[in-house]
Enzyme design. Structure first.
Site, PDB file in Angstrom:
ATOM      1  N   GLU A 178       0.758  -1.362   0.172  1.00  0.00           N
ATOM      2  CA  GLU A 178       0.010   0.084   0.048  1.00  0.00           C
ATOM      3  C   GLU A 178       0.920   1.364  -0.136  1.00  0.00           C
ATOM      4  O   GLU A 178       0.832   2.098   0.872  1.00  0.00           O
ATOM      5  CB  GLU A 178      -0.924  -0.107   1.218  1.00  0.00           C
ATOM      6  CG  GLU A 178      -2.008  -1.383   1.215  1.00  0.00           C
ATOM      7  CD  GLU A 178      -2.881  -0.991   2.406  1.00  0.00           C
ATOM      8  OE1 GLU A 178      -3.036   0.088   2.857  1.00  0.00           O
ATOM      9  OE2 GLU A 178      -3.848  -2.010   2.249  1.00  0.00           O
ATOM     10  N   GLU A 372      -5.674  -8.536   1.006  1.00  0.00           N
ATOM     11  CA  GLU A 372      -6.152  -8.050   2.309  1.00  0.00           C
ATOM     12  C   GLU A 372      -7.629  -7.993   2.179  1.00  0.00           C
ATOM     13  O   GLU A 372      -7.754  -7.221   1.385  1.00  0.00           O
ATOM     14  CB  GLU A 372      -5.629  -6.860   3.083  1.00  0.00           C
ATOM     15  CG  GLU A 372      -4.072  -7.151   3.602  1.00  0.00           C
ATOM     16  CD  GLU A 372      -3.546  -5.829   4.352  1.00  0.00           C
ATOM     17  OE1 GLU A 372      -4.574  -4.748   4.820  1.00  0.00           O
ATOM     18  OE2 GLU A 372      -2.351  -5.467   4.380  1.00  0.00           O
TER      19      GLU A 372
HETATM   20  C1  FCB Z   1      -4.506  -1.834   5.517  1.00  0.00           C
HETATM   21  C2  FCB Z   1      -3.307  -2.202   5.947  1.00  0.00           C
HETATM   22  C3  FCB Z   1      -3.196  -3.203   7.240  1.00  0.00           C
HETATM   23  C4  FCB Z   1      -4.084  -2.991   8.241  1.00  0.00           C
HETATM   24  C5  FCB Z   1      -5.592  -3.031   7.515  1.00  0.00           C
HETATM   25  C6  FCB Z   1      -6.835  -2.776   8.262  1.00  0.00           C
HETATM   26  O1  FCB Z   1      -4.587  -0.604   4.818  1.00  0.00           O
HETATM   27  O2  FCB Z   1      -2.389  -2.699   4.915  1.00  0.00           O
HETATM   28  O3  FCB Z   1      -1.966  -3.185   8.000  1.00  0.00           O
HETATM   29  O4  FCB Z   1      -4.169  -1.928   8.765  1.00  0.00           O
HETATM   30  O5  FCB Z   1      -5.571  -1.820   6.433  1.00  0.00           O
END
Ligand code: FCB
Length: 465
Positions: A178, A372
């Site tokens: 990210e 994620e």
């Molecule tokens: C993302 C991050 C991770 C966590 C999630 C909820 O942006 O990569 O570390 O904080 O959000």
């Protein structure tokens, strides 16, 4: 595939099977779970500093102890095995491996990841290593952090050192997690470390992160990586009134800042024109040197997609540009009429299917993985149980959306839940819980929530009932 099938899948009434070989797992990040902040030669990262700066993090929480994963990794891997995870995505802490950021390798720091990788392989779990999930050594921030071009080269050095030690056993490598957050939250709005608020620094950071990605991808390839990837937090940006050209332009601009600014250089070898105009406007264009875009476009084998929520925007005369979106005057973020998580993030799985299908259409040829996806809710422990039905519903809806995207032609290879454990949620400290497994921070007891048991069944049947 008919539209009716998609509707049915998204509303959760149809059984769903994923393709054979679909990769199932969970993700974490070093600073969020490891603890052991001063052990075995680790030096402070920008998050250690930020956490100690009054007013920056909820109740002044830090990652000093976190989930003590550094000491409890064997039990945590055993837990992963019990849940049936096939893949575990974790990040390495730069200040453990190179305590002074750019100089000699600290072998004691690498020893931890060496042990972790062996433990994972012993349990039949595929390790997936992210080089940079936000814990820049503070010594490098003192030299300008991501506004300093040298940092990109140091990331490549970190890649070389890490793959030299783990490359015989780790197949999949990710350069960055990210970069939007690193740049826009770290140097723009300042809600993340290092907490700077400067649009010029933000765009400089964007470029040096992306250059670092390209250089690290090359270093990983040279070190023998079989699968090289980049993980982006991508957002499905929607115009409030889809037919209104002003709302369309507003959505296009935010799509540029959130998505195209990273996707285009990585996958097409050039920044989009409208984003180059923002580099110009904020005085950062000079950092893009001739040849850089070609370096950034180093081939990748997998694009990691982190998805939590869509965005809804409209054109609004006089609207100020938020510091996290410099250059977006006249664009207003609209509150969506959807249920929200404990983060106040709207729950809308159609954003994930739309996003995956858009990636398949606009950036064809690169396999995708959801690296994620998950949700924070206010969990209640009752005896030995956390009945987190809302999290199950969130995951179920998003898995149906992911499946619908596969049916629609997206080359989606896997899904990793965020997160294995409750952990340090950055500026929210330990106040928000994203885990499949509950962590009692006073005792470090791990308690699989109902969602963990549910997810184990999903993995077992490679689909939804
Ligand atoms: C993302 C991050 C991770 C966590 C999630 C909820 O942006 O990569 O570390 O904080 O959000």
């Amino acid at each position: 595939m008919t539209l009716a099938t998609t509707e049915e899948q998204l509303t959760g009434t149809a059984a769903v099977r994923f393709p054979a070989g679909f990769r199932w797992g969970a993700a974490t990040a070093s600073y969020q779970i490891e603890g052991a902040a001063a052990d075995d030669g680790r030096t402070p990262s920008i998050w250690d500093t930020f956490a100690r700066t009054p007013g920056k993090v909820f109740e002044g929480h830090s990652g000093d102890v976190a989930c003590e994963h550094y000491f409890r990794y064997r039990d945590d891997v055993a837990l992963m095995k019990r849940l049936g995870l096939g893949t575990y995505r974790f990040s390495v802490a730069w200040p453990r491996i190179k305590p002074d950021g750019s100089g000699p390798v600290n072998s004691r720091g690498l020893d931890f990841y060496d042990r972790l990788v062996d433990e994972l392989l012993d349990k039949g779990i595929d390790p997936m290593v992210t080089l940079y999930h936000w814990d820049l050594p503070q010594v490098l921030e003192d030299r300008g952090g991501w506004t300093n071009r040298d940092t990109a080269y140091y990331l490549a050095d970190l890649a070389t050192a890490t793959i030299a030690r783990l490359g015989d056993r780790v197949r999949t490598w990710t350069t960055l997690n990210e970069p939007w957050c690193s740049a826009f939250l770290g140097y723009g709005s300042g809600v993340h470390a290092p907490g700077r608020q400067d649009p010029r620094a933000t765009f400089e950071a964007v470029h040096h992160l992306m250059l670092g990605h390209g250089l690290a991808a090359r270093a990983l390839r040279a070190g023998g990586a079989r699968e090289v990837s980049l993980t982006l937090n991508l957002t499905d940006v929607r115009p409030l009134t889809p037919a209104d050209p002003h709302d369309q332009a507003a959505a296009r601009l935010i799509d540029g800042l959130q998505n195209r600014l990273f996707l285009d250089p990585a996958l097409r070898g050039r920044y989009p024109q409208d984003m180059l105009a923002l580099f110009e406007r904020f005085g950062a264009a000079g950092v893009i040197r001739s040849g850089d875009e070609a370096l950034i476009a180093a081939p990748i084998d997998l694009l990691g997609v982190n998805y939590y929520q869509p965005a809804l925007v409209r054109a609004q005369v006089g609207a100020h540009s938020g510091e996290a979106h410099p250059g977006s005057e006249g664009v207003e973020f609209v509150t969506q009429s959807a249920p929200v998580t404990a983060m106040d993030w709207p729950v809308d799985p159609t954003g994930l299917s739309d996003l995956l299908l858009r990636l398949a259409a606009d950036y064809p040829g690169v396999p995708l993985m959801v690296t994620e996806n998950g949700a924070a809710y206010t969990d209640v422990v009752e005896g030995d149980r956390v009945a987190d039905d809302e999290r199950i519903a969130y995951l179920d809806g998003h898995l149906r959306a992911a499946h619908a995207a596969i049916e629609g032609g997206a080359d989606l290879r896997g899904y990793l839940a965020w997160s294995l454990l409750d952990n340090y949620e950055w500026g929210y400290g330990y106040g928000k819980r994203f885990g499949l497994v509950h962590v009692d921070y006073a005792t470090q007891r791990r308690l699989p929530k109902d969602s963990a048991h549910w997810y184990a069944e999903v993995i077992g049947r490679n689909g939804l009932a």
